[in-house]
Motif scaffolding. Structure first.
Motif, PDB file in Angstrom:
ATOM      1  N   ALA A 176       0.856  -1.186   0.000  1.00 60.32           N
ATOM      2  CA  ALA A 176       0.000   0.000   0.000  1.00 60.32           C
ATOM      3  C   ALA A 176       0.891   1.234   0.000  1.00 60.32           C
ATOM      4  CB  ALA A 176      -0.907   0.009   1.224  1.00 60.32           C
ATOM      5  N   VAL A 177       0.453   2.270  -0.699  1.00 66.94           N
ATOM      6  CA  VAL A 177       1.165   3.538  -0.725  1.00 66.94           C
ATOM      7  C   VAL A 177       0.216   4.603  -0.190  1.00 66.94           C
ATOM      8  CG1 VAL A 177       2.311   5.253  -2.170  1.00 66.94           C
ATOM      9  CG2 VAL A 177       2.562   2.833  -2.690  1.00 66.94           C
ATOM     10  N   ASN A 178       0.665   5.303   0.843  1.00 66.56           N
ATOM     11  CA  ASN A 178      -0.140   6.344   1.492  1.00 66.56           C
ATOM     12  C   ASN A 178      -1.521   5.826   1.897  1.00 66.56           C
ATOM     13  OD1 ASN A 178       1.971   8.170   1.135  1.00 66.56           O
ATOM     14  ND2 ASN A 178       1.193   8.821  -0.851  1.00 66.56           N
ATOM     15  N   GLY A 179      -1.557   4.591   2.392  1.00 61.50           N
ATOM     16  CA  GLY A 179      -2.790   4.014   2.901  1.00 61.50           C
ATOM     17  C   GLY A 179      -3.692   3.383   1.859  1.00 61.50           C
ATOM     18  N   GLU A 180      -3.341   3.435   0.593  1.00 61.39           N
ATOM     19  CA  GLU A 180      -4.167   2.851  -0.461  1.00 61.39           C
ATOM     20  C   GLU A 180      -3.444   1.687  -1.115  1.00 61.39           C
ATOM     21  OE1 GLU A 180      -5.553   5.693  -3.271  1.00 61.39           O
ATOM     22  OE2 GLU A 180      -6.198   7.103  -1.721  1.00 61.39           O
ATOM     23  N   LEU A 181      -4.162   0.605  -1.358  1.00 63.87           N
ATOM     24  CA  LEU A 181      -3.600  -0.572  -2.003  1.00 63.87           C
ATOM     25  C   LEU A 181      -3.067  -0.193  -3.382  1.00 63.87           C
ATOM     26  CD1 LEU A 181      -3.255  -3.695  -1.902  1.00 63.87           C
ATOM     27  CD2 LEU A 181      -5.431  -3.818  -3.096  1.00 63.87           C
ATOM     28  N   GLU A 182      -1.873  -0.647  -3.695  1.00 64.62           N
ATOM     29  CA  GLU A 182      -1.241  -0.302  -4.973  1.00 64.62           C
ATOM     30  C   GLU A 182      -0.796  -1.569  -5.672  1.00 64.62           C
ATOM     31  OE1 GLU A 182      -0.602   1.464  -8.007  1.00 64.62           O
ATOM     32  OE2 GLU A 182      -0.895   2.934  -6.409  1.00 64.62           O
ATOM     33  N   GLN A 183      -1.169  -1.717  -6.956  1.00 58.24           N
ATOM     34  CA  GLN A 183      -0.775  -2.890  -7.721  1.00 58.24           C
ATOM     35  C   GLN A 183       0.057  -2.535  -8.940  1.00 58.24           C
ATOM     36  OE1 GLN A 183      -4.687  -4.800  -8.141  1.00 58.24           O
ATOM     37  NE2 GLN A 183      -3.841  -6.454  -6.874  1.00 58.24           N
ATOM     38  N   TYR A 206       7.293   9.557  -4.378  1.00 55.93           N
ATOM     39  CA  TYR A 206       8.004  10.809  -4.121  1.00 55.93           C
ATOM     40  C   TYR A 206       8.378  10.938  -2.652  1.00 55.93           C
ATOM     41  CZ  TYR A 206       6.219  12.040  -8.732  1.00 55.93           C
ATOM     42  OH  TYR A 206       5.947  12.047 -10.073  1.00 55.93           O
ATOM     43  N   ASP A 207       9.187  11.954  -2.361  1.00 58.06           N
ATOM     44  CA  ASP A 207       9.606  12.266  -0.994  1.00 58.06           C
ATOM     45  C   ASP A 207       8.367  12.464  -0.116  1.00 58.06           C
ATOM     46  OD1 ASP A 207      11.341  13.018   1.135  1.00 58.06           O
ATOM     47  OD2 ASP A 207      10.944  15.127   0.678  1.00 58.06           O
ATOM     48  N   GLY A 208       8.344  11.791   1.030  1.00 60.47           N
ATOM     49  CA  GLY A 208       7.227  11.924   1.957  1.00 60.47           C
ATOM     50  C   GLY A 208       6.167  10.853   1.814  1.00 60.47           C
ATOM     51  N   ASP A 209       6.202  10.063   0.754  1.00 60.08           N
ATOM     52  CA  ASP A 209       5.234   8.978   0.591  1.00 60.08           C
ATOM     53  C   ASP A 209       5.541   7.855   1.581  1.00 60.08           C
ATOM     54  OD1 ASP A 209       3.863  10.254  -1.408  1.00 60.08           O
ATOM     55  OD2 ASP A 209       4.789   9.120  -3.043  1.00 60.08           O
ATOM     56  N   VAL A 210       4.487   7.221   2.064  1.00 60.02           N
ATOM     57  CA  VAL A 210       4.632   6.117   3.010  1.00 60.02           C
ATOM     58  C   VAL A 210       4.224   4.826   2.310  1.00 60.02           C
ATOM     59  CG1 VAL A 210       3.879   5.164   5.222  1.00 60.02           C
ATOM     60  CG2 VAL A 210       4.165   7.624   4.964  1.00 60.02           C
ATOM     61  N   VAL A 211       5.142   3.857   2.315  1.00 62.38           N
ATOM     62  CA  VAL A 211       4.895   2.560   1.695  1.00 62.38           C
ATOM     63  C   VAL A 211       4.710   1.540   2.809  1.00 62.38           C
ATOM     64  CG1 VAL A 211       5.844   0.781   0.189  1.00 62.38           C
ATOM     65  CG2 VAL A 211       6.288   3.191  -0.307  1.00 62.38           C
ATOM     66  N   GLU A 212       3.633   0.757   2.720  1.00 58.78           N
ATOM     67  CA  GLU A 212       3.373  -0.281   3.715  1.00 58.78           C
ATOM     68  C   GLU A 212       3.523  -1.642   3.057  1.00 58.78           C
ATOM     69  OE1 GLU A 212      -0.197  -1.971   6.591  1.00 58.78           O
ATOM     70  OE2 GLU A 212      -0.544  -0.187   5.377  1.00 58.78           O
ATOM     71  N   PHE A 213       4.340  -2.492   3.677  1.00 57.44           N
ATOM     72  CA  PHE A 213       4.535  -3.850   3.180  1.00 57.44           C
ATOM     73  C   PHE A 213       4.885  -4.742   4.354  1.00 57.44           C
ATOM     74  CE2 PHE A 213       7.656  -7.063   1.654  1.00 57.44           C
ATOM     75  CZ  PHE A 213       6.767  -7.848   0.934  1.00 57.44           C
ATOM     76  N   ASN A 242       3.413  -5.497   7.166  1.00 57.31           N
ATOM     77  CA  ASN A 242       3.199  -4.832   8.457  1.00 57.31           C
ATOM     78  C   ASN A 242       4.350  -3.917   8.858  1.00 57.31           C
ATOM     79  OD1 ASN A 242       0.644  -5.966   8.854  1.00 57.31           O
ATOM     80  ND2 ASN A 242       1.553  -7.843   9.706  1.00 57.31           N
ATOM     81  N   GLU A 243       5.103  -3.443   7.896  1.00 57.75           N
ATOM     82  CA  GLU A 243       6.178  -2.467   8.110  1.00 57.75           C
ATOM     83  C   GLU A 243       5.843  -1.231   7.300  1.00 57.75           C
ATOM     84  OE1 GLU A 243       9.402  -2.831   9.638  1.00 57.75           O
ATOM     85  OE2 GLU A 243       8.906  -4.781  10.482  1.00 57.75           O
ATOM     86  N   PHE A 244       6.254  -0.071   7.815  1.00 52.89           N
ATOM     87  CA  PHE A 244       6.033   1.174   7.106  1.00 52.89           C
ATOM     88  C   PHE A 244       7.379   1.772   6.721  1.00 52.89           C
ATOM     89  CE2 PHE A 244       2.257   0.486   9.579  1.00 52.89           C
ATOM     90  CZ  PHE A 244       1.234   0.877   8.731  1.00 52.89           C
ATOM     91  N   TYR A 245       7.461   2.266   5.491  1.00 52.80           N
ATOM     92  CA  TYR A 245       8.690   2.852   4.977  1.00 52.80           C
ATOM     93  C   TYR A 245       8.384   4.261   4.476  1.00 52.80           C
ATOM     94  CZ  TYR A 245       9.974  -2.056   4.998  1.00 52.80           C
ATOM     95  OH  TYR A 245      10.202  -3.351   5.374  1.00 52.80           O
ATOM     96  N   LEU A 246       9.126   5.252   4.993  1.00 53.22           N
ATOM     97  CA  LEU A 246       8.961   6.635   4.582  1.00 53.22           C
ATOM     98  C   LEU A 246      10.045   6.969   3.574  1.00 53.22           C
ATOM     99  CD1 LEU A 246       7.625   9.428   4.953  1.00 53.22           C
ATOM    100  CD2 LEU A 246       9.301   9.853   6.766  1.00 53.22           C
ATOM    101  N   VAL A 247       9.648   7.414   2.389  1.00 46.76           N
ATOM    102  CA  VAL A 247      10.599   7.746   1.330  1.00 46.76           C
ATOM    103  C   VAL A 247      11.186   9.124   1.618  1.00 46.76           C
ATOM    104  CG1 VAL A 247      10.893   8.117  -1.147  1.00 46.76           C
ATOM    105  CG2 VAL A 247       9.333   6.352  -0.331  1.00 46.76           C
ATOM    106  N   LEU A 248      12.517   9.190   1.665  1.00 48.46           N
ATOM    107  CA  LEU A 248      13.224  10.432   1.939  1.00 48.46           C
ATOM    108  C   LEU A 248      14.149  10.758   0.777  1.00 48.46           C
ATOM    109  CD1 LEU A 248      14.286   9.599   5.603  1.00 48.46           C
ATOM    110  CD2 LEU A 248      12.352  11.000   4.894  1.00 48.46           C
TER     111      LEU A 248
END
Length: 158
Positions: A50-57, A64-71, A73-79
């Motif tokens: 999921a990217v920014n809380g929405e499922l992404e396929q 982009y910078d500031g986007d949050v990726v969830e995979f 049960n871990e969250f990754y913040l793009v810097l």
């Protein structure tokens, strides 16, 4: 109760990238969330990301910078401290008909037409010269037996 914007706090790992935008599957690789690009692409296409809380396929979704990726049960913040660089789109190839009547002046199709049978004769001579060399190889690798009904391929043996 309004569910327009629910804010919640999560702990996210920072993933530093050198340029933005970056493709989603690359973010997972850089974060070491997966062992390789193929695994990342598979996880994304199967709906585990999921990217920014929405499922992404989309595997090549721009992140982009500031986007949050969830995979997983871990969250990754793009810097990224670099400015956004727009990726130039590849120019689309113009499809031209293969008919010789529509060929551009000076193209191969026009030149061979102008040369007439001379081009055909030289090609035939080259084919005859190579035929003797290729004939032995073709006999060695020629398959024996009936073709497979499902695939249409003949079995080979060495």
């Amino acid at each position: 109760m309004s569910e327009e914007h629910e804010e919640y706090e999560v702990e996210a790992l920072g993933v530093e990238v050198s340029a933005q935008p970056i493709e989603l599957y690359k973010v997972l690789k850089i974060a070491n969330a997966v062992s390789g690009g193929g695994e990342a692409k598979f996880a994304i296409s199967e709906g585990y990301v999921a990217v920014n809380g929405e499922l992404e396929q989309r595997k090549r979704r721009k992140v982009y910078d500031g986007d949050v990726v969830e995979f997983n049960n871990e969250f990754y913040l793009v810097l990224c401290d670099q400015p956004v660089t727009e990726v130039a789109e590849r120019p689309k190839k113009e499809t031209e008909p293969k008919a010789a009547s529509h060929a551009k002046p000076g193209s191969k199709a026009t030149k061979s037409k102008e040369q007439g049978t001379k081009a055909k004769g030289s090609r035939n001579q080259a084919a005859k010269a190579n035929k003797g060399r290729r004939g032995n190889v073709a006999k060695e690798t020629k398959a024996k037996g009936p073709a497979d009904k499902a695939t249409g391929r003949k079995p080979i043996s060495f």
